[in-house]
Design a protein around this motif. Sequence first.
Motif, PDB file in Angstrom:
ATOM      1  N   LEU A  85      24.898  30.044  11.727  1.00 52.21           N
ATOM      2  CA  LEU A  85      25.129  31.419  10.489  1.00 52.21           C
ATOM      3  C   LEU A  85      23.998  31.434   9.495  1.00 52.21           C
ATOM      4  CD1 LEU A  85      26.100  34.012   9.822  1.00 52.21           C
ATOM      5  CD2 LEU A  85      27.779  32.721   8.699  1.00 52.21           C
ATOM      6  N   ALA A  86      23.674  30.323   8.878  1.00 53.35           N
ATOM      7  CA  ALA A  86      22.966  30.142   8.081  1.00 53.35           C
ATOM      8  C   ALA A  86      21.388  30.318   8.401  1.00 53.35           C
ATOM      9  CB  ALA A  86      23.215  28.750   7.254  1.00 53.35           C
ATOM     10  N   ARG A  87      21.026  29.918   9.581  1.00 54.20           N
ATOM     11  CA  ARG A  87      19.696  29.967  10.254  1.00 54.20           C
ATOM     12  C   ARG A  87      19.528  31.649  10.585  1.00 54.20           C
ATOM     13  NH1 ARG A  87      20.888  25.137  12.770  1.00 54.20           N
ATOM     14  NH2 ARG A  87      21.519  26.281  14.723  1.00 54.20           N
ATOM     15  N   TYR A  88      20.762  32.189  11.331  1.00 53.76           N
ATOM     16  CA  TYR A  88      20.580  33.690  11.726  1.00 53.76           C
ATOM     17  C   TYR A  88      20.222  34.441  10.395  1.00 53.76           C
ATOM     18  CZ  TYR A  88      23.135  32.672  15.913  1.00 53.76           C
ATOM     19  OH  TYR A  88      23.354  32.383  17.066  1.00 53.76           O
ATOM     20  N   GLU A  89      21.114  34.094   9.070  1.00 54.28           N
ATOM     21  CA  GLU A  89      20.880  35.030   7.988  1.00 54.28           C
ATOM     22  C   GLU A  89      19.508  34.828   7.322  1.00 54.28           C
ATOM     23  OE1 GLU A  89      23.976  34.589   5.138  1.00 54.28           O
ATOM     24  OE2 GLU A  89      25.550  35.450   6.437  1.00 54.28           O
ATOM     25  N   ALA A  90      18.953  33.695   7.722  1.00 58.11           N
ATOM     26  CA  ALA A  90      17.620  33.310   6.974  1.00 58.11           C
ATOM     27  C   ALA A  90      16.543  33.827   7.879  1.00 58.11           C
ATOM     28  CB  ALA A  90      17.291  31.996   6.985  1.00 58.11           C
ATOM     29  N   GLY A  91      17.043  34.564   9.209  1.00 53.23           N
ATOM     30  CA  GLY A  91      16.028  35.037  10.189  1.00 53.23           C
ATOM     31  C   GLY A  91      15.026  34.061  10.960  1.00 53.23           C
ATOM     32  N   LYS A  92      15.855  32.701  10.844  1.00 51.36           N
ATOM     33  CA  LYS A  92      14.944  31.629  11.458  1.00 51.36           C
ATOM     34  C   LYS A  92      15.554  31.311  12.859  1.00 51.36           C
ATOM     35  CE  LYS A  92      14.078  29.155   7.271  1.00 51.36           C
ATOM     36  NZ  LYS A  92      14.355  27.989   6.541  1.00 51.36           N
ATOM     37  N   GLN A  93      16.432  32.261  13.413  1.00 48.83           N
ATOM     38  CA  GLN A  93      16.995  32.193  14.694  1.00 48.83           C
ATOM     39  C   GLN A  93      17.580  33.325  15.037  1.00 48.83           C
ATOM     40  OE1 GLN A  93      19.694  28.841  15.267  1.00 48.83           O
ATOM     41  NE2 GLN A  93      20.819  29.546  17.121  1.00 48.83           N
ATOM     42  N   THR A  94      17.397  34.049  16.488  1.00 49.11           N
ATOM     43  CA  THR A  94      17.663  35.162  16.990  1.00 49.11           C
ATOM     44  C   THR A  94      19.061  35.122  17.368  1.00 49.11           C
ATOM     45  OG1 THR A  94      15.416  35.353  17.499  1.00 49.11           O
ATOM     46  CG2 THR A  94      16.924  36.969  18.595  1.00 49.11           C
ATOM     47  N   LEU A  95      19.842  36.339  17.118  1.00 50.95           N
ATOM     48  CA  LEU A  95      21.331  36.435  17.552  1.00 50.95           C
ATOM     49  C   LEU A  95      21.274  36.969  18.893  1.00 50.95           C
ATOM     50  CD1 LEU A  95      21.171  37.798  14.163  1.00 50.95           C
ATOM     51  CD2 LEU A  95      23.704  37.481  14.793  1.00 50.95           C
ATOM     52  N   SER A  96      22.135  36.359  19.795  1.00 50.84           N
ATOM     53  CA  SER A  96      22.511  36.950  21.064  1.00 50.84           C
ATOM     54  C   SER A  96      23.480  38.149  20.722  1.00 50.84           C
ATOM     55  CB  SER A  96      23.230  36.177  21.889  1.00 50.84           C
ATOM     56  OG  SER A  96      24.498  35.752  21.574  1.00 50.84           O
ATOM     57  N   LYS A  97      23.556  39.096  21.599  1.00 48.63           N
ATOM     58  CA  LYS A  97      24.508  40.500  21.625  1.00 48.63           C
ATOM     59  C   LYS A  97      25.738  39.821  21.390  1.00 48.63           C
ATOM     60  CE  LYS A  97      26.096  44.525  23.450  1.00 48.63           C
ATOM     61  NZ  LYS A  97      27.341  44.374  22.745  1.00 48.63           N
ATOM     62  N   LYS A  98      26.238  38.650  21.976  1.00 51.28           N
ATOM     63  CA  LYS A  98      27.655  38.390  22.152  1.00 51.28           C
ATOM     64  C   LYS A  98      27.933  37.738  20.719  1.00 51.28           C
ATOM     65  CE  LYS A  98      30.402  34.810  24.482  1.00 51.28           C
ATOM     66  NZ  LYS A  98      30.683  33.905  25.562  1.00 51.28           N
ATOM     67  N   THR A  99      26.756  37.040  20.109  1.00 52.26           N
ATOM     68  CA  THR A  99      27.136  36.296  18.947  1.00 52.26           C
ATOM     69  C   THR A  99      27.188  37.600  17.757  1.00 52.26           C
ATOM     70  OG1 THR A  99      25.950  34.343  19.410  1.00 52.26           O
ATOM     71  CG2 THR A  99      26.067  34.947  17.072  1.00 52.26           C
ATOM     72  N   LEU A 100      26.319  38.406  17.847  1.00 49.53           N
ATOM     73  CA  LEU A 100      26.386  39.635  16.948  1.00 49.53           C
ATOM     74  C   LEU A 100      27.634  40.357  17.182  1.00 49.53           C
ATOM     75  CD1 LEU A 100      25.049  41.184  14.970  1.00 49.53           C
ATOM     76  CD2 LEU A 100      23.793  42.523  16.828  1.00 49.53           C
ATOM     77  N   ASP A 101      28.179  40.598  18.222  1.00 48.09           N
ATOM     78  CA  ASP A 101      29.605  41.090  18.541  1.00 48.09           C
ATOM     79  C   ASP A 101      30.553  40.342  17.876  1.00 48.09           C
ATOM     80  OD1 ASP A 101      28.380  43.010  19.973  1.00 48.09           O
ATOM     81  OD2 ASP A 101      28.981  42.447  21.916  1.00 48.09           O
ATOM     82  N   HIS A 102      30.576  39.018  17.900  1.00 44.88           N
ATOM     83  CA  HIS A 102      31.669  37.946  16.997  1.00 44.88           C
ATOM     84  C   HIS A 102      31.564  38.386  15.687  1.00 44.88           C
ATOM     85  CE1 HIS A 102      33.317  35.972  20.832  1.00 44.88           C
ATOM     86  NE2 HIS A 102      31.913  35.880  21.158  1.00 44.88           N
ATOM     87  N   LEU A 103      30.204  38.169  15.276  1.00 46.38           N
ATOM     88  CA  LEU A 103      30.126  38.313  13.765  1.00 46.38           C
ATOM     89  C   LEU A 103      30.670  39.747  13.321  1.00 46.38           C
ATOM     90  CD1 LEU A 103      26.567  36.720  13.213  1.00 46.38           C
ATOM     91  CD2 LEU A 103      28.636  35.718  12.337  1.00 46.38           C
ATOM     92  N   ILE A 104      30.458  40.660  13.838  1.00 45.60           N
ATOM     93  CA  ILE A 104      30.862  42.005  13.497  1.00 45.60           C
ATOM     94  C   ILE A 104      32.292  42.163  13.635  1.00 45.60           C
ATOM     95  CG2 ILE A 104      30.691  44.636  14.236  1.00 45.60           C
ATOM     96  CD1 ILE A 104      27.942  44.104  15.106  1.00 45.60           C
TER      97      ILE A 104
END
Length: 72
Positions: A47-66
Amino acid sequence: MNSVLESKKMVGVSSFPVYYRIRLMRLISAISQRDLALRSGIRFETLARYEAGKQTLSKKTLDHLIAALFDE
């Protein structure tokens, strides 16, 4: 404009990258990175890497976060 944020307000939040909007919604919801990671079933470090823009989110992960952000 006094700041970058004020200039972004004119365009709208939708102009921000997805990773920034996830972080913004988390902060508005007063949820820590650890709590959001637990709620969404991903690792805190990921999650920290996602929020820093260092790793791309998959649609599945984005759905889980939302879902975790909005308690769906």
